[in-house]
Design an enzyme around this catalytic site. Structure first.
Site, mmCIF file in Angstrom:
data_model
loop_
_atom_site.group_PDB
_atom_site.id
_atom_site.type_symbol
_atom_site.label_atom_id
_atom_site.label_comp_id
_atom_site.label_asym_id
_atom_site.label_seq_id
_atom_site.Cartn_x
_atom_site.Cartn_y
_atom_site.Cartn_z
ATOM 1 C CD GLN A 1 5.613 1.212 -4.600
ATOM 2 O OE1 GLN A 1 5.691 2.290 -5.176
ATOM 3 N NE2 GLN A 1 6.148 1.003 -3.422
ATOM 4 C CB SER B 1 3.250 3.213 3.664
ATOM 5 O OG SER B 1 2.817 2.935 2.344
ATOM 6 C CB CYS C 1 -9.526 -2.618 1.528
ATOM 7 S SG CYS C 1 -8.631 -3.737 2.636
ATOM 8 C CG HIS D 1 0.891 -2.793 -2.023
ATOM 9 N ND1 HIS D 1 0.931 -2.937 -0.664
ATOM 10 C CD2 HIS D 1 1.655 -1.707 -2.300
ATOM 11 C CE1 HIS D 1 1.680 -1.975 -0.132
ATOM 12 N NE2 HIS D 1 2.137 -1.213 -1.105
ATOM 13 C CG ASN E 1 2.145 5.388 -6.098
ATOM 14 O OD1 ASN E 1 1.540 6.054 -5.260
ATOM 15 N ND2 ASN E 1 3.141 4.590 -5.799
ATOM 16 C CG HIS F 1 -6.042 -5.404 5.046
ATOM 17 N ND1 HIS F 1 -5.678 -4.216 4.447
ATOM 18 C CD2 HIS F 1 -5.483 -5.381 6.284
ATOM 19 C CE1 HIS F 1 -4.930 -3.505 5.289
ATOM 20 N NE2 HIS F 1 -4.794 -4.187 6.405
ATOM 21 C CB CYS G 1 -6.730 -0.743 4.058
ATOM 22 S SG CYS G 1 -5.704 -1.234 2.680
ATOM 23 C CD GLU H 1 22.451 -6.332 -12.056
ATOM 24 O OE1 GLU H 1 21.526 -6.827 -12.717
ATOM 25 O OE2 GLU H 1 22.452 -6.288 -10.805
ATOM 26 C CG ASN I 1 10.171 -1.950 -0.651
ATOM 27 O OD1 ASN I 1 11.080 -2.705 -0.993
ATOM 28 N ND2 ASN I 1 10.210 -0.659 -0.827
HETATM 29 ZN ZN LIG Z 1 -6.359 -3.421 2.626
#
Ligand SMILES: [Zn+2]
Ligand SMILES: [Zn+2]
Length: 345
Positions: free
Chosen positions: A187, A180, A55, A185, A77, A126, A52, A201, A172
């Protein structure tokens, strides 16, 4: 013919935030559920995955190693959706896409967009989700959102020479949502342009305020809260001292919810302080300065917001018997029925 019934008959509802109508089809809730179901807490997953890239201590795709973090971890990112620096586009850039010798320019339009994209790992573990985390751990995530928001807000934050116009902080969750990586986590996308949905709005808020001298969502929430005291058929899912979780009257997704503050707040800064002088101190601060400031504040607003997030994500997991992805799907229930199902858990 019998009378119209909102729990039976298809109807439209107005989304007051965008001034657009959405279709509600309550009769479809009666069809049998053939979708997948799974059991919650089958087996807790591994706390560390050597493959990962989120991690602690693992290397990311660019070769950079994550620190051995023990709480949250924020980084730029490696695959940003937008870039901080790039050339501005011009009319000749269309040549690549269409034959521009005889084209109506209104039909083929391009605008370059710049911005900054960051990732926030919620935990070194994780396999946890927000629903599994302790409230104080979620408070740390909320404080990180405030810090990022402050750090990217003008006047300090610029991409090239333009100010950032809009900061979207989001998550997400779940492969079903196209996420993914299962590591917990979220963003941040900070863009030079305000998104179309948000512009709409803002426009509706301004229109309402001009016509009625009141805040659109505060007025809406007041009505929702008083309705919940007088009828069983209401849309409140949960409330604590400072926040309310509800299924909005115009919800478009099944079990779509909003978390609204009981007192007017216009941005994440208002979680730190409602004092105007203190708020202006917060905007444009660096992580370190604002960290000091945040740590000094005993903050019931942050605590109650984190509590709302924990309660809501736990309810989703219980309702679906799985680690619930925050996902899009066709709407089959009225907002009142969805609120009732979530409330009863
Ligand atoms: Zn991880
Ligand atoms: Zn308000």
């Amino acid at each position: 013919m019998s009378q119209f019934n909102v729990n039976e008959h298809p109807h439209k509802r107005l989304n007051i935030l965008t001034n657009s109508w959405i279709l509600v089809s309550p009769h479809r809730a009666k069809r049998p559920w053939l979708g997948q179901t799974s059991k919650v807490n089958a087996e807790p997953g591994p706390s560390f995955d050597k493959n990962c890239y989120l991690c602690p201590t693992n290397a990311r795709i660019n070769g950079e190693k994550n620190p051995n973090y023990d709480s949250i971890y924020i980084f730029n990112n490696d695959f940003p959706a937008v870039l901080e620096s790039q050339p501005k586009n011009g009319p000749s850039d269309l040549d690549l896409l269409v034959d521009t010798s005889d084209v109506d320019p209104d039909l083929f339009q391009i605008k370059s967009v710049r911005g900054k994209c960051q990732v926030i790992c919620y935990s070194p573990n994780h396999s946890v989700t927000m629903a599994d985390m302790q409230q104080d751990q979620i408070e740390t995530v909320v404080r990180a959102w405030i810090k990022i928001y402050a750090n990217l807000s003008p006047p300090q934050s610029l991409i090239d020479s333009s100010a950032i116009g809009y900061i979207q902080i989001f998550e997400n969750k779940g492969a079903e949502m196209g996420c993914s990586n299962p590591h917990p986590h979220g963003q941040v996308w900070a863009l030079e342009l305000v998104s179309q949905q948000v512009s709409r709005e803002i426009q509706e808020f301004k229109k309402f305020e001009k016509a009625k001298c009141k805040c659109l969502l505060c007025t809406y929430l007041k009505t929702e809260l008083s309705t919940s005291k007088t009828t069983e058929m209401h849309r409140i899912v949960y409330e604590n001292e400072n926040f309310v979780v509800l299924v909005p009257f115009w919800a478009v997704w099944p079990f779509e919810t909003m978390i609204l503050p009981k007192h007017h707040m216009s941005s994440l800064f208002d979680l730190v302080s409602t004092n105007q002088n203190q708020k202006s101190l917060v905007a444009g601060q660096t992580y370190d300065t604002i960290d000091d400031f945040l740590n000094k504040q005993p903050n019931t607003l942050v605590a109650d917001f984190a509590n709302s997030l924990k309660v809501l994500t736990s309810k989703y997991d219980k309702l679906f018997g799985c680690s619930f992805p925050y996902s899009m799907a066709q709407r089959d229930l009225t907002p009142e029925q969805a609120a009732q199902r979530l409330r009863d858990l």
